[in-house]
Write a protein that holds these residues in place. Sequence first.
Motif, short mmCIF file in Angstrom:
data_model
loop_
_atom_site.label_atom_id
_atom_site.label_comp_id
_atom_site.label_asym_id
_atom_site.label_seq_id
_atom_site.Cartn_x
_atom_site.Cartn_y
_atom_site.Cartn_z
N VAL A 173 23.51 -1.47 -52.63
CA VAL A 173 24.47 -0.42 -52.18
C VAL A 173 24.01 0.09 -50.81
CG1 VAL A 173 24.86 2.09 -52.64
CG2 VAL A 173 24.87 0.48 -54.50
N VAL A 174 22.59 0.42 -50.55
CA VAL A 174 22.35 0.92 -49.21
C VAL A 174 22.48 -0.19 -48.29
CG1 VAL A 174 20.29 1.75 -47.98
CG2 VAL A 174 20.40 2.62 -50.31
N SER A 175 22.12 -1.36 -48.57
CA SER A 175 22.08 -2.18 -47.61
C SER A 175 23.49 -2.68 -47.00
CB SER A 175 21.29 -3.75 -48.15
OG SER A 175 21.59 -4.85 -47.21
N ARG A 176 24.42 -2.90 -48.07
CA ARG A 176 25.79 -3.16 -47.69
C ARG A 176 26.21 -1.96 -47.06
NH1 ARG A 176 26.45 -6.95 -46.01
NH2 ARG A 176 28.42 -7.39 -46.54
N HIS A 177 26.03 -0.80 -47.43
CA HIS A 177 26.68 0.30 -46.54
C HIS A 177 26.28 0.14 -45.21
CE1 HIS A 177 28.16 2.28 -50.53
NE2 HIS A 177 28.85 3.24 -49.50
N GLY A 178 25.16 0.09 -44.86
CA GLY A 178 24.51 -0.05 -43.59
C GLY A 178 25.26 -1.08 -42.65
N ALA A 193 20.56 5.42 -43.34
CA ALA A 193 19.36 6.38 -43.75
C ALA A 193 19.83 7.50 -44.65
CB ALA A 193 18.62 6.93 -42.53
N LEU A 194 21.19 7.88 -44.41
CA LEU A 194 21.92 9.09 -45.04
C LEU A 194 22.33 8.30 -46.56
CD1 LEU A 194 23.36 11.65 -45.75
CD2 LEU A 194 25.43 10.43 -44.64
N VAL A 195 22.84 7.14 -46.69
CA VAL A 195 23.05 6.67 -47.84
C VAL A 195 21.82 6.22 -48.62
CG1 VAL A 195 24.06 4.53 -48.87
CG2 VAL A 195 25.14 5.37 -46.85
N ARG A 247 31.19 9.63 -54.61
CA ARG A 247 30.20 9.26 -53.43
C ARG A 247 30.04 7.92 -53.29
NH1 ARG A 247 25.66 13.64 -51.93
NH2 ARG A 247 26.63 13.50 -50.02
N MET A 248 29.88 7.37 -52.18
CA MET A 248 29.48 5.91 -52.04
C MET A 248 30.48 4.84 -52.50
SD MET A 248 25.29 6.16 -51.76
CE MET A 248 25.14 6.48 -53.59
N LEU A 249 31.82 5.17 -52.31
CA LEU A 249 32.64 4.09 -52.42
C LEU A 249 32.58 3.00 -51.54
CD1 LEU A 249 35.10 3.26 -54.33
CD2 LEU A 249 36.81 4.70 -52.73
N PRO A 307 35.53 18.39 -37.16
CA PRO A 307 34.97 17.44 -36.09
C PRO A 307 33.54 17.43 -36.21
CG PRO A 307 36.07 19.08 -34.83
CD PRO A 307 36.29 19.53 -36.19
N HIS A 308 32.92 16.23 -35.94
CA HIS A 308 31.41 16.35 -35.94
C HIS A 308 31.09 15.07 -35.13
CE1 HIS A 308 31.01 13.26 -39.23
NE2 HIS A 308 32.19 13.69 -39.49
N ARG A 309 29.95 14.93 -34.38
CA ARG A 309 29.15 14.04 -34.04
C ARG A 309 28.17 13.39 -34.90
NH1 ARG A 309 29.87 9.98 -30.05
NH2 ARG A 309 27.72 9.36 -29.57
N SER A 310 28.38 12.40 -35.65
CA SER A 310 27.46 11.64 -36.44
C SER A 310 27.60 10.11 -36.35
CB SER A 310 27.67 12.00 -37.95
OG SER A 310 27.87 13.38 -38.21
N PHE A 311 26.26 9.53 -36.72
CA PHE A 311 26.16 8.13 -36.84
C PHE A 311 26.49 7.57 -35.68
CE2 PHE A 311 28.46 9.49 -40.83
CZ PHE A 311 27.30 9.86 -41.49
#
Length: 325
Positions: A173-178, A193-195, A247-249, A307-311
């Motif tokens: 899950v973590v690897s594929r999201h990234g 990192a968040l995931v 989360r994490m769909l 609005p936000h600045r992320s990733f």
Amino acid sequence: MPTPDRLPAPSARRIEAVRNFNRFYTRRIGVLSEGLLHSEFTLTESRLLWELAHAESVTASELARRLDLDAGYLSRLLRGFGRRGLVKRTRSKGDGREVLLDLTAAGRRAFASLNARSEEEVGAMLAALPDGQQDHLIHSLSTIERLLDDAKGRAARAPYLLRAHQPGDIGWVVSRHGAIYAQEYRWDLTFEALVARIAADFIDRFEPSREACWIAERDGVNVGCVFLVQWRDEATQQPVEGVAQLRMLLVEPAARGLGIGARLVRECSRFARQAGYRSIRLWTNSVLTAARGIYQKEGYRLVASEPHRSFGQDLVGEIWELTLA
């Protein structure tokens, strides 16, 4: 959590990788030789022999459809087979306008010889590999066939199953999201990192009666996931009574179009109702239009955006909510 759901355009590197494989494989199986398997038959003729051997009394138009061949080209091939005594023609008893094609005894002997050579050559190729590598090769070939099959009707031929998470799934899950978000949206490592933190919290806090994870699996390969957890107060991290969080769909690009994303979201709704939640909330971003469409169809409504600045990107975060009957 956002969900990528658009098909990526193939890069020049990927296109060249497929072309390199095509050149390697056609050379490896001897397609470039004048006669396939050191026989008098070309690759197309050999394929035509196979079809005639496995379909009794077939018409030329049916052969053209199965092989995706030009009718004129096929007609020339069949005339050549006729001159060599490999094919016979008979009028259909049901429809005198139809001409049915069958292999003659000589045609069946020619096919049997060619088929035996093919089995011998493929057997020798596999015998050069250890047992585990043979299994890996067969699985890879099956994957290639499935992915490159015609899209029409593919969903009906592509079963998948949903199951609970097991060892190894969380790392996937973590690897594929990234990887997927970096490829499709250019999000940086802070997203991965968040995931990873969210996934670790899920394992550490997991309450089976109130939380769940579904992994979508197809042909033994993970192709999707979603998590349902208790919504927590941001400041105290305490669960908010009666509110769940989706989360994490995620759906792998190769498995999109099969309805897996919508099915995963529905499973979250079903579980939440059974667990006694009053509502489900989720956080996503406005750029993920396909995922937002899935949420809307399920009955979610947008309740907040900012609005936000992320990733490494300028984004608009959104909170959606589904009220459960």
